[in-house]
Design a protein around this motif. Structure first.
Motif, PDB file in Angstrom:
ATOM      1  N   ALA A 192      32.539  40.303  51.704  1.00  0.00           N
ATOM      2  CA  ALA A 192      31.897  40.245  50.601  1.00  0.00           C
ATOM      3  C   ALA A 192      31.346  38.641  50.106  1.00  0.00           C
ATOM      4  CB  ALA A 192      32.496  40.961  49.299  1.00  0.00           C
ATOM      5  N   LEU A 193      30.318  38.379  49.469  1.00  0.00           N
ATOM      6  CA  LEU A 193      29.972  37.500  49.142  1.00  0.00           C
ATOM      7  C   LEU A 193      30.571  37.155  47.622  1.00  0.00           C
ATOM      8  CD1 LEU A 193      28.360  34.590  48.992  1.00  0.00           C
ATOM      9  CD2 LEU A 193      26.747  35.940  47.978  1.00  0.00           C
ATOM     10  N   ARG A 194      31.309  36.070  47.550  1.00  0.00           N
ATOM     11  CA  ARG A 194      32.207  35.737  46.151  1.00  0.00           C
ATOM     12  C   ARG A 194      31.914  34.358  45.617  1.00  0.00           C
ATOM     13  NH1 ARG A 194      37.797  38.451  45.661  1.00  0.00           N
ATOM     14  NH2 ARG A 194      37.318  38.856  43.671  1.00  0.00           N
ATOM     15  N   LEU A 195      30.763  34.296  44.872  1.00  0.00           N
ATOM     16  CA  LEU A 195      30.260  33.066  44.237  1.00  0.00           C
ATOM     17  C   LEU A 195      31.280  32.661  43.346  1.00  0.00           C
ATOM     18  CD1 LEU A 195      26.543  33.369  44.366  1.00  0.00           C
ATOM     19  CD2 LEU A 195      27.668  32.076  45.733  1.00  0.00           C
ATOM     20  N   THR A 196      31.702  31.296  42.918  1.00  0.00           N
ATOM     21  CA  THR A 196      32.581  30.940  41.725  1.00  0.00           C
ATOM     22  C   THR A 196      31.631  30.778  40.778  1.00  0.00           C
ATOM     23  OG1 THR A 196      32.334  28.583  42.340  1.00  0.00           O
ATOM     24  CG2 THR A 196      34.119  29.851  43.432  1.00  0.00           C
TER      25      THR A 196
ATOM     26  N   LEU B   9      22.300  36.091  42.059  1.00  0.00           N
ATOM     27  CA  LEU B   9      23.202  35.609  41.113  1.00  0.00           C
ATOM     28  C   LEU B   9      23.496  36.880  40.283  1.00  0.00           C
ATOM     29  CD1 LEU B   9      21.719  32.213  40.205  1.00  0.00           C
ATOM     30  CD2 LEU B   9      23.608  32.318  41.232  1.00  0.00           C
ATOM     31  N   ASP B  10      22.560  37.523  39.828  1.00  0.00           N
ATOM     32  CA  ASP B  10      22.781  38.752  38.805  1.00  0.00           C
ATOM     33  C   ASP B  10      23.611  39.607  39.464  1.00  0.00           C
ATOM     34  OD1 ASP B  10      20.894  37.463  37.329  1.00  0.00           O
ATOM     35  OD2 ASP B  10      19.326  39.120  37.893  1.00  0.00           O
ATOM     36  N   LEU B  11      23.643  39.949  40.749  1.00  0.00           N
ATOM     37  CA  LEU B  11      24.482  40.763  41.406  1.00  0.00           C
ATOM     38  C   LEU B  11      26.085  40.307  41.843  1.00  0.00           C
ATOM     39  CD1 LEU B  11      22.305  42.047  44.254  1.00  0.00           C
ATOM     40  CD2 LEU B  11      22.917  43.459  42.165  1.00  0.00           C
ATOM     41  N   SER B  12      26.031  38.980  41.791  1.00  0.00           N
ATOM     42  CA  SER B  12      27.223  38.314  41.931  1.00  0.00           C
ATOM     43  C   SER B  12      28.053  38.516  40.596  1.00  0.00           C
ATOM     44  CB  SER B  12      27.087  36.875  42.423  1.00  0.00           C
ATOM     45  OG  SER B  12      28.425  36.352  42.384  1.00  0.00           O
ATOM     46  N   ALA B  13      27.416  38.173  39.592  1.00  0.00           N
ATOM     47  CA  ALA B  13      28.116  38.028  38.324  1.00  0.00           C
ATOM     48  C   ALA B  13      28.218  39.324  37.816  1.00  0.00           C
ATOM     49  CB  ALA B  13      26.878  37.445  37.316  1.00  0.00           C
ATOM     50  N   GLU B  14      27.808  40.573  38.403  1.00  0.00           N
ATOM     51  CA  GLU B  14      27.932  41.894  37.940  1.00  0.00           C
ATOM     52  C   GLU B  14      29.187  42.217  38.864  1.00  0.00           C
ATOM     53  OE1 GLU B  14      26.050  46.297  38.460  1.00  0.00           O
ATOM     54  OE2 GLU B  14      24.721  44.537  38.337  1.00  0.00           O
TER      55      GLU B  14
END
Length: 121
Positions: free
Chosen positions: A3-7, A71-76
């Protein structure tokens, strides 16, 4: 696939770079995938490939919207992970006083439950 995990720093950096663009609707993501397939699948001429150049420009114009969706999906996803790590609160309400007998009834639902402030050993 991992899974992509952006800081939060990476999300902030991407957001600053793409500016104030709205999130892409699902149809844009599908159209981008179709364009990638078209670009990969057509016969590439030996001379200048105007078809690929045109598609590359079309893709580039839509990437900021797709990045906003990312970005929206990562923050969610990060918010959901954080919520999953929080212990679930007890639905029962107690008054933390020593005079509550073991096995008291919950004040909110009347269910007979053990009070967490007591040691029942």
């Amino acid at each position: 696939m991992t899974a992509l995990r952006l800081t939060s720093e990476q999300r902030a950096q991407i957001a600053a770079l793409i500016g104030d663009v709205p999130s892409a609707p699902p149809a844009v993501a599908v159209a981008l995938a179709e364009a990638v397939q078209e670009r990969r699948g057509h016969d590439h001429p030996r001379y200048e490939d105007l078809f690929c150049s045109n598609l590359a420009g079309w893709l580039g114009e839509r990437v900021p919207y797709l990045l906003r969706l990312l970005l929206d999906l990562s923050a969610e996803a990060e918010a959901l992970r954080a919520a999953a790590e929080q212990p679930e609160p007890s639905p029962h309400q107690f008054v933390a006083t020593p005079d509550i007998a073991p096995g008291s009834d919950c004040k909110s639902c009347g269910e007979h439950v053990f009070h967490p402030a007591h040691d029942y050993r």
